[in-house]
Design an enzyme around this catalytic site. Structure first.
Site, short mmCIF file in Angstrom:
data_model
loop_
_atom_site.label_atom_id
_atom_site.label_comp_id
_atom_site.label_asym_id
_atom_site.label_seq_id
_atom_site.Cartn_x
_atom_site.Cartn_y
_atom_site.Cartn_z
N SER A 199 10.58 56.67 27.27
CA SER A 199 11.43 55.61 27.80
C SER A 199 10.69 54.67 28.73
CB SER A 199 12.61 56.23 28.54
OG SER A 199 12.12 56.88 29.70
N CYS A 200 9.41 54.95 29.03
CA CYS A 200 8.74 54.13 30.05
C CYS A 200 7.51 53.38 29.55
CB CYS A 200 8.34 55.00 31.24
SG CYS A 200 9.77 55.57 32.16
N LEU A 201 6.48 54.11 29.09
CA LEU A 201 5.20 53.43 28.83
C LEU A 201 5.35 52.26 27.85
CD1 LEU A 201 2.50 56.27 28.80
CD2 LEU A 201 3.40 54.97 30.70
#
Ligand code: NAD
Length: 430
Positions: free
Chosen positions: A265-267
């Site tokens: 969900s981030c990088l």
């Protein structure tokens, strides 16, 4: 202290439970009413090691954690922590709609709150967002002045899903981006029992610290995957090469696992948001960061190239996909490489049987129809023409599962030297 946590996802709920454990009185403000009810029963809506135990201790035991759908709960708190999602728009830019809703909701409540309150953003936001979006919404909705009537800070979260609770209690640093000294002091007070180094800076710098961390980690992964692709052509095992560089303290050994690349969900979304902001808003094309994304996108599909080298045309071939979560120990499949791998397998006419110990329910909501879900790794593998290891869950490391099968390992889940004696083993880039 009395703390309101806005948004009870991975960041919000882990922060809320951790802060309650540290003795603060915490209320989660969450728009999803089912999630509110689940939390109030002391049950974790998320698959995260240690979270359920912590929730049940704080909700049912000490009673200093609860959830609500009402922003008016903020009236009885000292600090609000904004932990809502900041996903990607279709053009790669950051979607700030949840941030806007949260800031407007907090501001509306602050209008009726006579005493000082600090609004802290923990969600990842593009540098300048607190200044240009959050503060104007708070002042507009409250009719109050930042600095005089309420404080503002940015305090990024660095947790990794799967070990989020452990990371909460053992942070390697605490970053406090402060509007003014008084705001920063309140945030420092929230974390007063933590032993980590504290870096205090201005808000925009703190916003950039978070992006720089994620951009660097993503770069390490695409870097080692590029080296792996070169090594493979030279007949060299990249993992042996990493053994030879990791003792250099300037390099280290983390985030150097070659394979099918990063998801989660981030990088991916943070890199897209940063390159979009840089190239579209700031006039700098950020070629290195774009290349990190390009290498990553191509890397996931290498597992299919290797399958085609082994099996030829995949049309009608039975392919077992082991692992759907973007990493082990989580049920999160957001931007998991498995999604693209399964989509392309189906496009090529393969018959896909998938198994994941935790993420199957989430995957069913996202993956195309036509995937058959198995009840175990062994059930997925039986009668398959080929097995793809996409997530390195511990249970997939047992080489005896694959006797006589063709296995393509996307995560170095197996030791190639040993696996080669029980199955027809190929690494994706080693
Ligand atoms: P998430 O999607 O898991 O959770 C967000 C929660 O906020 C959801 O439960 C949603 O229902 C709720 N919500 C949305 N709008 C709301 C509103 N207006 N009021 C109250 N609740 C609302 O998100 P996440 O993974 O916890 O990430 C949150 C932020 O933290 C993002 O900016 C992300 O980039 C950042 N972050 C995430 C991680 C991670 O590993 N997940 C790590 C570090 C930072």
């Amino acid at each position: 202290m009395k703390i309101a946590v806005i948004g009870a996802g991975y960041v919000g709920l882990v922060s809320a439970a951790g802060l309650a454990r540290l003795g603060h009185e915490v209320v989660c403000i969450e728009t999803d009413r089912d999630r509110v009810d689940t939390i109030n029963r002391g049950v974790s809506p998320l698959c995260e090691a240690g979270l359920e135990e912590l929730l049940s201790a704080c909700v049912s035991g000490d009673g200093n954690l609860r959830a609500s759908a009402e922003y008016s709960e903020i009236l009885d708190t000292d600090v609000s922590l904004i932990c809502v999602g900041t996903p990607s728009n279709s053009d790669g830019s950051i979607d700030l709609s949840y941030i806007r809703d949260a800031a407007t909701g907090i501001g509306g409540t602050l209008a009726a709150k006579p005493d000082y309150h600090v609004v802290v953003t923990r969600s990842t936001v593009i540098p300048g967002t607190t200044r240009d979006v959050i503060i104007p919404l708070l002042t507009g909705a409250s009719g109050k002045t930042a600095g005089d009537d309420f404080g503002i800070a940015f305090n990024p979260e660095f947790l990794q899903e799967g070990t989020a609770v452990q990371a909460f209690f053992n942070p390697d640093r605490i970053i406090i981006g402060e509007f003014d000294r008084r705001s920063g002091d309140m945030v420092a007070e929230v974390y007063r029992d933590m032993a980590a180094p504290v870096v205090r800076t201005d808000i925009t710098t703190a916003e950039m610290v978070k992006y720089t961390s994620n951009a660097f980690l993503a770069t390490k992964i695409s870097f080692i995957n590029e080296i792996a692709n070169i090594c493979q052509r030279l007949g060299i095992d990249v993992y042996d090469v990493v053994d030879g560089i990791r003792f250099d303290y300037r390099i280290g050994d983390r985030f150097l696992n070659a394979g099918i690349g990063f998801g989660g969900s981030c990088l991916p979304k943070d890199l897209r948001a940063l390159t979009y902001a840089s190239s579209v808003k700031l006039g700098y094309s950020a070629p290195l960061l774009k290349a990190v994304l390009d290498v990553n996108e191509a890397q996931a599909l290498k597992i299919i190239e290797v399958a085609e080298q082994k099996l030829g045309d995949l049309d009608g071939k039975k392919v077992a996909v082991l692992g759907l979560a973007f990493k082990p120990d989580t049920d999160d499949i957001r931007e998991a490489p498995s999604i693209r791998v399964v989509e392309v397998l189906l496009e090529k006419g393969a018959l896909v049987k998938a198994y994941d110990p935790r993420a199957m329910e989430n995957a069913k909501a996202v993956l195309p129809a036509g995937v058959e879900y198995s009840s175990s790794a062994a059930a997925a593998i039986t009668d398959s023409d080929c097995v793809l290891i996409v997530t390195e869950w511990d249970e997939f490391r047992d080489a005896s599962l694959y006797k006589g099968k063709t296995v393509i390992d996307g995560r170095r889940a197996l030791d190639p030297r040993r696996a080669g004696s029980v199955c027809d083993y190929r690494g994706v880039c080693w």
